[in-house]
Design a protein around this motif. Structure first.
Motif, PDB file in Angstrom:
ATOM      1  N   CYS A  16       0.787  -1.260  -0.077  1.00 15.54           N
ATOM      2  CA  CYS A  16      -0.019  -0.277   0.032  1.00 15.54           C
ATOM      3  C   CYS A  16       0.774   1.204  -0.062  1.00 15.54           C
TER       4      CYS A  16
ATOM      5  N   GLY B 109       1.147   5.475   1.700  1.00 15.32           N
ATOM      6  CA  GLY B 109       0.627   6.070   2.867  1.00 15.32           C
ATOM      7  C   GLY B 109       1.294   7.489   2.764  1.00 15.32           C
TER       8      GLY B 109
ATOM      9  N   THR C 194      -2.539   6.201   6.644  1.00 15.25           N
ATOM     10  CA  THR C 194      -2.787   5.413   5.454  1.00 15.25           C
ATOM     11  C   THR C 194      -4.321   4.756   5.620  1.00 15.25           C
TER      12      THR C 194
ATOM     13  N   CYS D  56      -5.501  -1.502   4.639  1.00 17.89           N
ATOM     14  CA  CYS D  56      -4.019  -1.696   4.167  1.00 17.89           C
ATOM     15  C   CYS D  56      -3.467  -2.626   5.511  1.00 17.89           C
TER      16      CYS D  56
ATOM     17  N   GLY E 264      -4.274   3.920   0.344  1.00 15.70           N
ATOM     18  CA  GLY E 264      -3.638   4.768   1.615  1.00 15.70           C
ATOM     19  C   GLY E 264      -2.750   5.881   1.145  1.00 15.70           C
TER      20      GLY E 264
END
Length: 265
Positions: free
Chosen positions: A49, A51, A61, A65, A200
């Motif tokens: 993912c 962030g 995020t 995830c 995210g």
């Protein structure tokens, strides 16, 4: 708003997925650009993912995830675009988030905050969620993430890409999200947007000298006229931060009080 509702419903009737790479995005190569604030999140099960750094040791995020029973680490890239890996020691998930659902059918808020075992360092620039504003219909936004550049090319992930999109406004599907899309194609045909690996990642508003963090990517859909089983290139659904700043402040205070006040500074 009714036209947007019909557009979203039509897209969801086809294909949606976790917004897991910035489709048609430009590779970010500026050492003083978004690489300072956008990170990737990996777990021991091999999931990826993106962030946004909101403190030297804090990452915001999507909650979906971090639902696997796994260990997590955050990867930032330094000025030479070499990876800097740091383990995650604690996390906070929004209390309304419901596990066992897909992001699109999530009735709660798809947000989580990760606390790192140490700061990423002075080479990075956290974004302040408290400066988040409201995104209106027609506003330009920037999306950034470490996902794939093509849905069928998994090997293209883990490269930071960014693209400019336009806000189509908020809508409630299962929860309340903001919809953004390619300004030229408006999800009719495949265009720029989130894809596999971008969940995210941040939605940002560009300023003269920097960016403001306005939202977090939750899921994406294929284009309305997609001929294949794509879940990318259409609509990108975003959790707007301005509606959840109280929880973000509380979660940051709780994480840092229990695990190290350094993460706030």
């Amino acid at each position: 708003m009714r036209a947007l509702s019909i557009l979203v419903f039509t897209a969801l009737t086809f294909f949606t997925s976790n917004a897991q790479a910035v489709l048609l995005g430009a590779t970010s190569r500026d050492p003083n650009g978004l690489r300072r604030s956008v990170v990737s999140i990996e777990n021991s099960s091999g999931e990826l993912c993106s962030g946004a750094l909101i403190g030297p040791g804090l990452v915001l995020t999507a909650a979906h995830c971090v639902t696997d029973t796994a260990t997590y680490r955050v990867v930032g890239v330094n000025k030479a675009f070499r990876p800097q890996r740091v383990g995650v020691i604690a996390l906070a998930v929004h209390p309304s988030f419901v596990t066992g659902t897909t992001p699109r059918t999530q009735p709660g808020v798809d947000l989580a905050i990760l606390l790192l075992e140490r700061p990423l360092g002075g080479d990075f620039l956290p974004l302040d969620p408290s400066l988040s504003g409201r995104i209106d219909v027609g506003d330009d936004v920037t999306i950034a993430g470490f996902g794939v550049s093509n849905e069928s090319l998994k090997g293209t992930a883990r490269v930071l890409r960014q693209a400019n999109l336009v806000s189509l406004g908020p809508i409630k599907v299962a929860n309340r999200v903001l919809i953004v899309a390619d300004r030229e194609r408006l999800a009719e045909t495949s265009g720029a947007g989130a894809c596999r690996g971008d969940s995210g990642g941040p939605i940002l508003a560009a300023t003269q000298n920097s960016y403001l963090l306005y939202g977090i990517v939750s899921w994406s859909s294929g284009a309305l006229r997609s001929r294949g089983t794509s879940a990318c290139g259409g609509l990108t659904a975003v959790t707007p931060l301005i509606e959840h700043l109280g929880w973000i402040r509380q979660a940051v205070a709780s994480l840092t009080a229990r695990n190290g006040a350094w993460a706030r500074h």
